[in-house]
Design a protein around this motif. Structure first.
Motif, PDB file in Angstrom:
ATOM      1  N   LEU A   1       0.828  -1.206   0.000  1.00 35.93           N
ATOM      2  CA  LEU A   1       0.000   0.000   0.000  1.00 35.93           C
ATOM      3  C   LEU A   1       0.863   1.258   0.000  1.00 35.93           C
ATOM      4  O   LEU A   1       0.608   2.202  -0.749  1.00 35.93           O
ATOM      5  N   GLU A   2       1.896   1.243   0.812  1.00 37.08           N
ATOM      6  CA  GLU A   2       2.798   2.392   0.877  1.00 37.08           C
ATOM      7  C   GLU A   2       3.502   2.602  -0.467  1.00 37.08           C
ATOM      8  O   GLU A   2       3.635   3.743  -0.928  1.00 37.08           O
ATOM      9  N   ALA A   3       3.922   1.541  -1.115  1.00 35.25           N
ATOM     10  CA  ALA A   3       4.593   1.650  -2.412  1.00 35.25           C
ATOM     11  C   ALA A   3       3.648   2.207  -3.465  1.00 35.25           C
ATOM     12  O   ALA A   3       4.047   3.046  -4.283  1.00 35.25           O
ATOM     13  N   SER A   4       2.397   1.763  -3.455  1.00 35.87           N
ATOM     14  CA  SER A   4       1.451   2.262  -4.459  1.00 35.87           C
ATOM     15  C   SER A   4       1.134   3.741  -4.236  1.00 35.87           C
ATOM     16  O   SER A   4       0.965   4.497  -5.184  1.00 35.87           O
ATOM     17  N   ILE A   5       1.095   4.164  -2.994  1.00 42.45           N
ATOM     18  CA  ILE A   5       0.842   5.586  -2.705  1.00 42.45           C
ATOM     19  C   ILE A   5       2.018   6.433  -3.175  1.00 42.45           C
ATOM     20  O   ILE A   5       1.832   7.495  -3.769  1.00 42.45           O
ATOM     21  N   LYS A   6       3.247   5.950  -2.955  1.00 44.11           N
ATOM     22  CA  LYS A   6       4.421   6.690  -3.401  1.00 44.11           C
ATOM     23  C   LYS A   6       4.441   6.813  -4.916  1.00 44.11           C
ATOM     24  O   LYS A   6       4.759   7.866  -5.456  1.00 44.11           O
TER      25      LYS A   6
ATOM     26  N   ARG B   1       4.156  10.378  -6.918  1.00 42.23           N
ATOM     27  CA  ARG B   1       5.239  10.749  -7.819  1.00 42.23           C
ATOM     28  C   ARG B   1       4.695  11.042  -9.215  1.00 42.23           C
ATOM     29  O   ARG B   1       5.081  12.012  -9.867  1.00 42.23           O
ATOM     30  N   ALA B   2       3.758  10.202  -9.685  1.00 38.86           N
ATOM     31  CA  ALA B   2       3.170  10.410 -11.010  1.00 38.86           C
ATOM     32  C   ALA B   2       2.352  11.699 -11.051  1.00 38.86           C
ATOM     33  O   ALA B   2       2.408  12.448 -12.036  1.00 38.86           O
ATOM     34  N   LEU B   3       1.619  11.980  -9.994  1.00 37.19           N
ATOM     35  CA  LEU B   3       0.830  13.215  -9.959  1.00 37.19           C
ATOM     36  C   LEU B   3       1.737  14.451  -9.944  1.00 37.19           C
ATOM     37  O   LEU B   3       1.432  15.468 -10.554  1.00 37.19           O
TER      38      LEU B   3
END
Length: 87
Positions: free
Chosen positions: A68-73, A77-79
């Motif tokens: 979950l933490e990796a997907s949020i990062k 980053r993409a945004l």
């Protein structure tokens, strides 16, 4: 003398069909009432708390939180890149 049950292949397959025929829907447990957390957790405490609520090993809960933490990062980053490109 001991008696031996002899089953033919036809009898065995009929017994197997009878055993699997009455399919029942899985039993769904009622959802537990969730209460708000009044204490602040660090990563380890949060992992232990989630593992206790879910009834799984802390290692599994830690893997889920890491994913979950990796997907949020990745999303943030993409945004940020999109925002910078728009300016």
């Amino acid at each position: 003398m001991a008696t031996v049950n002899k089953t033919t292949p036809a009898t065995a397959s009929k017994n197997a069909v009878k055993a699997t025929a009455p399919m029942q829907a899985p039993v769904v447990k009622a959802a537990a009432v969730l209460k708000p957390i009044k204490t602040a957790f660090n990563k380890t405490g949060l992992t232990a708390h989630r593992a206790g609520l879910a009834g799984v090993e802390p290692k599994a809960a830690k893997a889920v939180l890491a994913a979950l933490e990796a997907s949020i990062k990745i999303k943030t980053r993409a945004l940020k890149k999109l925002k910078d490109a728009a300016l």
